[in-house]
Design a protein around this motif. Structure first.
Motif, PDB file in Angstrom:
ATOM      1  N   THR A 171     -21.987  -2.508 -12.350  1.00 17.40           N
ATOM      2  CA  THR A 171     -22.463  -3.227 -11.186  1.00 17.40           C
ATOM      3  C   THR A 171     -21.299  -3.483 -10.251  1.00 17.40           C
ATOM      4  OG1 THR A 171     -22.209  -5.283 -12.419  1.00 17.40           O
ATOM      5  CG2 THR A 171     -24.409  -4.292 -12.389  1.00 17.40           C
ATOM      6  N   LEU A 172     -21.633  -3.779  -9.001  1.00 17.45           N
ATOM      7  CA  LEU A 172     -20.597  -3.854  -7.974  1.00 17.45           C
ATOM      8  C   LEU A 172     -19.696  -5.066  -8.142  1.00 17.45           C
ATOM      9  CD1 LEU A 172     -19.382  -2.608  -5.463  1.00 17.45           C
ATOM     10  CD2 LEU A 172     -21.076  -3.838  -4.094  1.00 17.45           C
ATOM     11  N   MET A 173     -20.264  -6.217  -8.513  1.00 12.46           N
ATOM     12  CA  MET A 173     -19.440  -7.422  -8.605  1.00 12.46           C
ATOM     13  C   MET A 173     -18.266  -7.240  -9.578  1.00 12.46           C
ATOM     14  SD  MET A 173     -18.852 -10.524  -7.524  1.00 12.46           S
ATOM     15  CE  MET A 173     -20.279 -11.456  -6.951  1.00 12.46           C
ATOM     16  N   PRO A 174     -18.490  -6.797 -10.825  1.00  7.39           N
ATOM     17  CA  PRO A 174     -17.335  -6.588 -11.711  1.00  7.39           C
ATOM     18  C   PRO A 174     -16.334  -5.581 -11.165  1.00  7.39           C
ATOM     19  CG  PRO A 174     -19.363  -6.596 -12.983  1.00  7.39           C
ATOM     20  CD  PRO A 174     -19.768  -6.563 -11.540  1.00  7.39           C
ATOM     21  N   THR A 175     -16.808  -4.567 -10.444  1.00 13.78           N
ATOM     22  CA  THR A 175     -15.897  -3.580  -9.877  1.00 13.78           C
ATOM     23  C   THR A 175     -14.987  -4.213  -8.825  1.00 13.78           C
ATOM     24  OG1 THR A 175     -17.456  -1.765 -10.258  1.00 13.78           O
ATOM     25  CG2 THR A 175     -15.773  -1.412  -8.588  1.00 13.78           C
ATOM     26  N   LEU A 176     -15.576  -4.999  -7.904  1.00  6.08           N
ATOM     27  CA  LEU A 176     -14.785  -5.611  -6.834  1.00  6.08           C
ATOM     28  C   LEU A 176     -13.878  -6.713  -7.370  1.00  6.08           C
ATOM     29  CD1 LEU A 176     -17.439  -5.829  -3.958  1.00  6.08           C
ATOM     30  CD2 LEU A 176     -15.735  -4.047  -4.386  1.00  6.08           C
ATOM     31  N   VAL A 177     -14.415  -7.535  -8.269  1.00  6.51           N
ATOM     32  CA  VAL A 177     -13.590  -8.595  -8.853  1.00  6.51           C
ATOM     33  C   VAL A 177     -12.470  -7.979  -9.697  1.00  6.51           C
ATOM     34  CG1 VAL A 177     -13.571 -10.549 -10.452  1.00  6.51           C
ATOM     35  CG2 VAL A 177     -15.412 -10.327  -8.791  1.00  6.51           C
ATOM     36  N   GLY A 178     -12.787  -6.897 -10.410  1.00 10.35           N
ATOM     37  CA  GLY A 178     -11.776  -6.241 -11.232  1.00 10.35           C
ATOM     38  C   GLY A 178     -10.640  -5.664 -10.402  1.00 10.35           C
ATOM     39  N   ALA A 179     -10.963  -5.109  -9.221  1.00 11.99           N
ATOM     40  CA  ALA A 179      -9.914  -4.576  -8.346  1.00 11.99           C
ATOM     41  C   ALA A 179      -8.995  -5.702  -7.882  1.00 11.99           C
ATOM     42  CB  ALA A 179     -10.544  -3.877  -7.147  1.00 11.99           C
ATOM     43  N   TYR A 180      -9.588  -6.830  -7.502  1.00 16.97           N
ATOM     44  CA  TYR A 180      -8.779  -7.992  -7.097  1.00 16.97           C
ATOM     45  C   TYR A 180      -7.959  -8.516  -8.270  1.00 16.97           C
ATOM     46  CZ  TYR A 180      -7.951 -12.974  -6.228  1.00 16.97           C
ATOM     47  OH  TYR A 180      -7.377 -14.220  -6.139  1.00 16.97           O
ATOM     48  N   ALA A 181      -8.589  -8.645  -9.426  1.00 19.68           N
ATOM     49  CA  ALA A 181      -7.882  -9.154 -10.605  1.00 19.68           C
ATOM     50  C   ALA A 181      -6.735  -8.227 -10.990  1.00 19.68           C
ATOM     51  CB  ALA A 181      -8.855  -9.310 -11.780  1.00 19.68           C
ATOM     52  N   GLY A 182      -6.941  -6.922 -10.856  1.00 22.79           N
ATOM     53  CA  GLY A 182      -5.880  -5.980 -11.199  1.00 22.79           C
ATOM     54  C   GLY A 182      -4.662  -6.127 -10.299  1.00 22.79           C
ATOM     55  N   GLN A 183      -4.894  -6.263  -8.993  1.00 28.03           N
ATOM     56  CA  GLN A 183      -3.766  -6.457  -8.078  1.00 28.03           C
ATOM     57  C   GLN A 183      -3.097  -7.814  -8.311  1.00 28.03           C
ATOM     58  OE1 GLN A 183      -2.391  -4.238  -6.203  1.00 28.03           O
ATOM     59  NE2 GLN A 183      -3.956  -2.670  -6.551  1.00 28.03           N
ATOM     60  N   ALA A 184      -3.907  -8.850  -8.613  1.00 20.90           N
ATOM     61  CA  ALA A 184      -3.328 -10.166  -8.903  1.00 20.90           C
ATOM     62  C   ALA A 184      -2.457 -10.117 -10.155  1.00 20.90           C
ATOM     63  CB  ALA A 184      -4.442 -11.205  -9.062  1.00 20.90           C
ATOM     64  N   ALA A 185      -2.895  -9.365 -11.165  1.00 18.57           N
ATOM     65  CA  ALA A 185      -2.108  -9.259 -12.393  1.00 18.57           C
ATOM     66  C   ALA A 185      -0.782  -8.556 -12.122  1.00 18.57           C
ATOM     67  CB  ALA A 185      -2.904  -8.512 -13.464  1.00 18.57           C
ATOM     68  N   LEU A 186      -0.799  -7.514 -11.282  1.00 19.86           N
ATOM     69  CA  LEU A 186       0.446  -6.829 -10.933  1.00 19.86           C
ATOM     70  C   LEU A 186       1.398  -7.758 -10.183  1.00 19.86           C
ATOM     71  CD1 LEU A 186      -0.918  -3.349  -9.770  1.00 19.86           C
ATOM     72  CD2 LEU A 186       0.341  -3.841 -11.876  1.00 19.86           C
ATOM     73  N   LEU A 187       0.860  -8.527  -9.229  1.00 20.96           N
ATOM     74  CA  LEU A 187       1.702  -9.443  -8.472  1.00 20.96           C
ATOM     75  C   LEU A 187       2.243 -10.555  -9.364  1.00 20.96           C
ATOM     76  CD1 LEU A 187       2.978 -10.478  -5.911  1.00 20.96           C
ATOM     77  CD2 LEU A 187       0.795 -11.524  -5.289  1.00 20.96           C
ATOM     78  N   ASP A 188       1.402 -11.076 -10.247  1.00 23.47           N
ATOM     79  CA  ASP A 188       1.851 -12.128 -11.157  1.00 23.47           C
ATOM     80  C   ASP A 188       2.998 -11.622 -12.030  1.00 23.47           C
ATOM     81  OD1 ASP A 188       1.739 -14.712 -12.319  1.00 23.47           O
ATOM     82  OD2 ASP A 188       0.512 -13.952 -13.958  1.00 23.47           O
ATOM     83  N   GLY A 189       2.872 -10.382 -12.493  1.00 21.75           N
ATOM     84  CA  GLY A 189       3.946  -9.811 -13.297  1.00 21.75           C
ATOM     85  C   GLY A 189       5.241  -9.673 -12.516  1.00 21.75           C
ATOM     86  N   LEU A 190       5.136  -9.245 -11.248  1.00 22.30           N
ATOM     87  CA  LEU A 190       6.337  -9.121 -10.422  1.00 22.30           C
ATOM     88  C   LEU A 190       6.968 -10.492 -10.181  1.00 22.30           C
ATOM     89  CD1 LEU A 190       8.299  -7.596  -8.578  1.00 22.30           C
ATOM     90  CD2 LEU A 190       6.609  -7.791  -6.744  1.00 22.30           C
ATOM     91  N   LEU A 191       6.141 -11.491  -9.850  1.00 23.37           N
ATOM     92  CA  LEU A 191       6.680 -12.820  -9.566  1.00 23.37           C
ATOM     93  C   LEU A 191       7.330 -13.427 -10.802  1.00 23.37           C
ATOM     94  CD1 LEU A 191       3.805 -14.277  -7.336  1.00 23.37           C
ATOM     95  CD2 LEU A 191       6.032 -13.405  -6.598  1.00 23.37           C
ATOM     96  N   GLY A 192       6.786 -13.116 -11.970  1.00 24.89           N
ATOM     97  CA  GLY A 192       7.385 -13.644 -13.189  1.00 24.89           C
ATOM     98  C   GLY A 192       8.728 -13.030 -13.506  1.00 24.89           C
ATOM     99  N   ALA A 193       9.042 -11.875 -12.870  1.00 26.18           N
ATOM    100  CA  ALA A 193      10.292 -11.174 -13.173  1.00 26.18           C
ATOM    101  C   ALA A 193      11.368 -11.385 -12.115  1.00 26.18           C
ATOM    102  CB  ALA A 193      10.017  -9.673 -13.322  1.00 26.18           C
ATOM    103  N   VAL A 194      11.010 -11.969 -10.954  1.00 25.37           N
ATOM    104  CA  VAL A 194      12.026 -12.112  -9.908  1.00 25.37           C
ATOM    105  C   VAL A 194      13.005 -13.229 -10.267  1.00 25.37           C
ATOM    106  CG1 VAL A 194      10.461 -11.272  -8.117  1.00 25.37           C
ATOM    107  CG2 VAL A 194      10.648 -13.728  -8.515  1.00 25.37           C
ATOM    108  N   ARG A 195      14.225 -13.096  -9.773  1.00 23.48           N
ATOM    109  CA  ARG A 195      15.244 -14.119 -10.011  1.00 23.48           C
ATOM    110  C   ARG A 195      15.020 -15.322  -9.098  1.00 23.48           C
ATOM    111  NH1 ARG A 195      18.220  -9.487  -9.052  1.00 23.48           N
ATOM    112  NH2 ARG A 195      18.960 -10.435  -7.105  1.00 23.48           N
TER     113      ARG A 195
END
Length: 313
Positions: A78-102
């Motif tokens: 269904t569309l909702m999990p697809t759209l939310v999943g795309a947002y969640a995926g980018q948020a997870a990538l950003l969270d990982g980057l922010l956790g690694a910055v000095r």
């Protein structure tokens, strides 16, 4: 409970690395904020290790595609999990980057929001606007240590992902889009595309500021971003008739879009799809976007210049 139910449906497959990228991203985001689910995930992942064969035989290269295609034919996503999943995926990538910055990286300069910390605060504010329109909890962005700003943005993202689990009927609900001017109102389906888009763009902004380079979203996400831009462009061009505009975009997420933009002839613009999305985010300009065009040069310049105003900041 919808978020728990959805994760519980996926967690066994997640433990076996059998989720598709969007599903895995939704599980990862939920586990980061839900200790009970995280504990169960650890137990399942540990159990999965005991099931491993002594000798791993690589599966045929096309096997995963065939299995997923068969499963999706039986139960289309269904569309909702697809759209939310795309947002969640980018948020997870950003969270990982922010956790690694000095620590000193947070003060690095950003041309639009002063510093890296300012970028995260801006993103948290736009996420909070969507949460408010949906009646979800709004997480205040503190005027304090950058670690607290990061935590507030992460929590606001989690609230949105969990709050929309199982809410397919909400996709047509009108909400505000982030915008440099008065926020236009569009269906939630468009806002979720924009939230994934903006999160990716700011991931790249921060990556460039701290020397981590840029990323490219999955092709289907690129295509949804172009779809949204194509839907917004005719109204944005009102008062400047451009005739019929065709976008012919190649590369990941490419395709063709025909836009009725008032009276006049036809102008066709050729460019790379990912580069076009960076134009829409105002990270490229009509002058710096590699492209070619047929028809009216003035119209193609006008269309690309207006497209660069459709972003979030």
């Amino acid at each position: 409970m919808h978020a728990h139910d959805e994760v519980l449906d996926l967690i066994g497959a997640w433990a076996l690395d059998a989720c598709d990228p969007d599903e895995a991203a939704r599980v990862d985001v939920h586990l980061a904020g839900c200790p009970p689910c995280a504990a169960q995930a650890r137990r399942l992942r540990a159990g999965a290790g005991w099931l491993a064969a002594d000798r791993v035989i690589p599966p045929p290269r096309a096997l995963r595609h065939r299995v997923l295609a068969t499963a999706r034919a039986a139960r289309p996503p269904t569309l909702m999990p697809t759209l939310v999943g795309a947002y969640a995926g980018q948020a997870a990538l950003l969270d990982g980057l922010l956790g690694a910055v000095r620590d000193d990286d947070w003060a690095r300069t950003d041309p639009r929001h002063e510093t890296v910390g300012g970028v995260v605060a801006h993103l948290a504010g736009n996420d909070a606007m969507l949460a408010a329109d949906l009646g979800l909890a709004v997480v205040p962005v503190p005027d304090g240590p950058v670690a607290e700003v990061h935590a507030a943005w992460r929590e606001q993202s989690r609230v949105i992902v969990d709050g929309l689990a199982g809410q397919e009927s909400a996709l047509d609900q009108p909400v505000r889009l982030a915008h440099t001017g008065p926020p236009p109102r569009r269906p939630l389906r468009d806002a979720l595309v924009q939230r994934a888009f903006e999160t990716w763009i700011h991931l790249d902004d921060i990556g460039a500021a701290v020397g981590r380079g840029t990323t490219t979203p999955p092709p289907e996400q690129v295509r949804r971003i172009v779809d949204l831009a194509a839907a917004l462009l005719p109204e944005a061009l009102e008062g400047s008739p451009a005739g019929t505009v065709r976008l012919v975009l190649d590369g990941a997420g490419g395709g063709e879009w025909t836009l009725p933009c008032g009276p006049g002839g036809e102008t066709t613009i050729f460019a790379d799809a990912v580069e076009f999305t960076r134009l829409v985010a105002n990270r490229r300009s009509a002058e710096t976007l590699p492209h070619s065009a047929t028809g009216s040069p003035a119209v193609s310049t006008r269309v690309l210049s207006v497209a660069a105003t459709l972003g979030c900041d």
